[in-house]
Scaffold this active site. Structure first.
Site, mmCIF file in Angstrom:
data_model
loop_
_atom_site.group_PDB
_atom_site.id
_atom_site.type_symbol
_atom_site.label_atom_id
_atom_site.label_comp_id
_atom_site.label_asym_id
_atom_site.label_seq_id
_atom_site.Cartn_x
_atom_site.Cartn_y
_atom_site.Cartn_z
ATOM 1 C CE LYS A 230 -1.877 1.587 4.002
ATOM 2 N NZ LYS A 230 -1.739 3.005 4.366
ATOM 3 C CG ASN A 231 2.022 2.764 3.618
ATOM 4 O OD1 ASN A 231 0.884 3.151 3.331
ATOM 5 N ND2 ASN A 231 2.363 2.401 4.851
ATOM 6 C CB CYS B 162 -4.921 5.457 10.839
ATOM 7 S SG CYS B 162 -5.418 4.134 9.732
ATOM 8 N NE ARG C 179 -0.559 9.796 10.835
ATOM 9 C CZ ARG C 179 -0.907 8.822 9.982
ATOM 10 N NH1 ARG C 179 -2.141 8.379 9.940
ATOM 11 N NH2 ARG C 179 -0.008 8.305 9.166
ATOM 12 C CG ASP D 186 2.051 0.840 9.846
ATOM 13 O OD1 ASP D 186 1.553 1.633 10.671
ATOM 14 O OD2 ASP D 186 2.471 1.195 8.733
ATOM 15 N NE ARG E 296 -7.387 4.319 4.856
ATOM 16 C CZ ARG E 296 -6.579 4.756 5.807
ATOM 17 N NH1 ARG E 296 -7.023 4.946 7.008
ATOM 18 N NH2 ARG E 296 -5.327 5.031 5.551
#
Ligand code: EPU
Length: 424
Positions: free
Chosen positions: A22-23, A117, A122, A307, A399
């Site tokens: 994903k990232n 999230c 953040r 994570d 997601r």
């Protein structure tokens, strides 16, 4: 709306193929903006963050064509706007890469502040510092990052005050086409940063040092399109490692880069779990004796990933004795603990450290995914607990996990998605 319902306890067996990361995917997708050409990106996971990224690109004027389930052609020559509306950008974290990418290509951007999230605050001060060092004037105004470099973007020396994945990616994107040499010190070293640099280098960029804490970017006036394959998702792989370990099962995890999993295989080995590593596979071996409690500390890569904090907590709930998780990246990452407590977990939180009294069997319950990885942890807890666990707010899980229900069902878990009206 749907829930996930799991009948536990599960005994998993078989093999599972890990999807693209994903990232890395979201960084590479937004990086196509700087390329100003046609790129073909393969191994994209089928997750809502990728679909939203493609939609944001399309809304800016890019032409996006689906070539297969995992492969898309993206032509960014047709981009007509540098604005990403807050209504869409605010639904994900990585939308802020549009800012770095647009600054490097157009010298201007207007991007809705990112969502993602909720782990407490953040901030994006390090991103702004990097953009300003490269000549942009940045305002945060009515929910937007509004930036422009009237005299053009320039090379700069950037030192990050903390190790930031997003800040490092945004600085690379903003620097890639500027005249001169940009040096990023105290850069993040995550595999997705290397993946982004590899993609941009395939497109003609000159980036060295990605994967170390000093990255050098010699700006190139023009980039060109390429065909690129995203690396496998180490967090998805880690989640399946825990699924096997917590249920005492043996499964084969395929399509991985074992090096990326080292902090996890090392830490889990301390509990007594055994692994057999292949070139692109990892066998999680069936447990033959009781596991041992451990202490875990989350750190930037190559440390143990934040994570994997919630998923690891589920495993530690299954191991007799006291284990601890020390979270050092996000100040509010333990929001999942209340949900695990509903399943009978005994966990105390004090000063960023979760103390887990393991060995008390988890009981099925109705729980929520409070964020993406917390949601994955609820799925793992549902696999372990006896009875029917139902999980709400699964859009968080979708997601970031490609076909998690189908993949676990293929490993013989009793798991399904259920329409909410069907079970009320
Ligand atoms: N930070 C600052 N200022 C900044 C940027 C970050 O103080 O300008 C702090 C953060 O508050 C945090 C730390 O630096 O304490 C690290 O944050 P980082 O910037 O590395 O996180 P991120 O880029 O927002 C990415 C991943 C997250 C992952 C973190 C840490 C993406 C899209 N997101 O977030 O992934 O948890 O790095 O590894 O790449 C997930 O996939 O579930 C996820 C949340």
């Amino acid at each position: 709306m749907e829930k996930i319902v799991i009948s536990g306890p599960s005994n998993l067996f078989g093999s599972v193929k890990i999807s693209g990361m994903k990232n890395a995917a979201v960084a590479v997708l937004f990086a196509t903006i700087t390329v100003n050409d046609e790129c073909i990106i393969d191994n994209l996971p089928d997750i809502s963050d990728v679909n939203l990224s493609l939609k944001l690109l399309e809304n800016m004027g890019a032409i996006v064509v689906k070539l297969s389930d995992t492969k898309y052609k993206i032509d960014t020559r047709t981009i007509t706007t540098i604005t990403a509306p807050v209504e869409e950008a605010g639904k994900m974290r990585a939308s802020y890469y549009i800012a770095g990418a647009c600054l490097s290509r157009f010298g201007v951007c207007k991007v809705g502040l990112p969502g993602g999230c909720d782990f407490g605050s953040r901030p994006i001060d390090q991103h702004i510092k990097a953009f300003e060092a490269m000549g942009a004037k940045v305002r945060i105004d009515e929910g937007y990052i509004d930036a422009s470099a009237v005299n053009g973007m320039r090379a700069a020396n950037i030192y990050f005050d903390c190790v930031t994945v997003g800040g490092t990616i945004n600085a690379i994107l903003a620097a890639v086409r500027n005249d001169g040499l940009t040096i990023i010190d105290n850069a993040a070293r995550e595999p997705h940063i290397v993946d982004l640099a590899n993609f941009l280098n395939f497109c003609g960029a000159d980036i060295t040092g990605a994967g170390t804490d000093t990255i050098k970017i010699k700006g190139q006036k023009q980039l060109h399109g390429c065909e690129y394959t995203i690396i496998p998702d180490m967090i998805e792989a880690g989640t399946f490692m825990i699924a096997a370990a917590a249920t005492g099962s043996e499964i084969m995890i395929e399509n991985i880069i074992p090096k990326h999993l080292e902090s996890m295989t090392s830490k889990l080995s301390e509990t007594g779990i055994r692994f057999e590593e292949g070139d692109e596979t990892l066998l999680v071996c069936k447990r033959t004796e009781p596991l041992r409690p451990v202490n875990v500390k989350t750190l930037p890569y190559p440390g143990f990933p934040t994570d994997m904090n919630p998923q690891t907590a589920v495993l530690l709930c299954c191991i007799n004795g006291i284990s601890r998780i020390n979270e050092t990246i996000f100040n509010d990452r333990f929001r999942y603990v209340n949900e695990l407590r509903r399943m009978g977990a005994i966990i105390d939180i004090d000063n960023g450290i979760a103390t887990i009294k393991g060995g008390i069997p988890l009981k099925a319950a109705s729980v929520r995914a409070v964020d993406l990885r917390a949601g994955a942890a609820m799925v793992l807890a549902g696999l372990v607990a006896e009875g029917n666990t139902s999980i709400d707010d699964i859009f968080y899980i979708e997601r970031g996990y490609d076909s998690i229900v189908e993949k676990l069902a293929s490993l013989k878990a009793i798991i399904k998605r259920v329409k909410i009206q069907d079970i009320t």
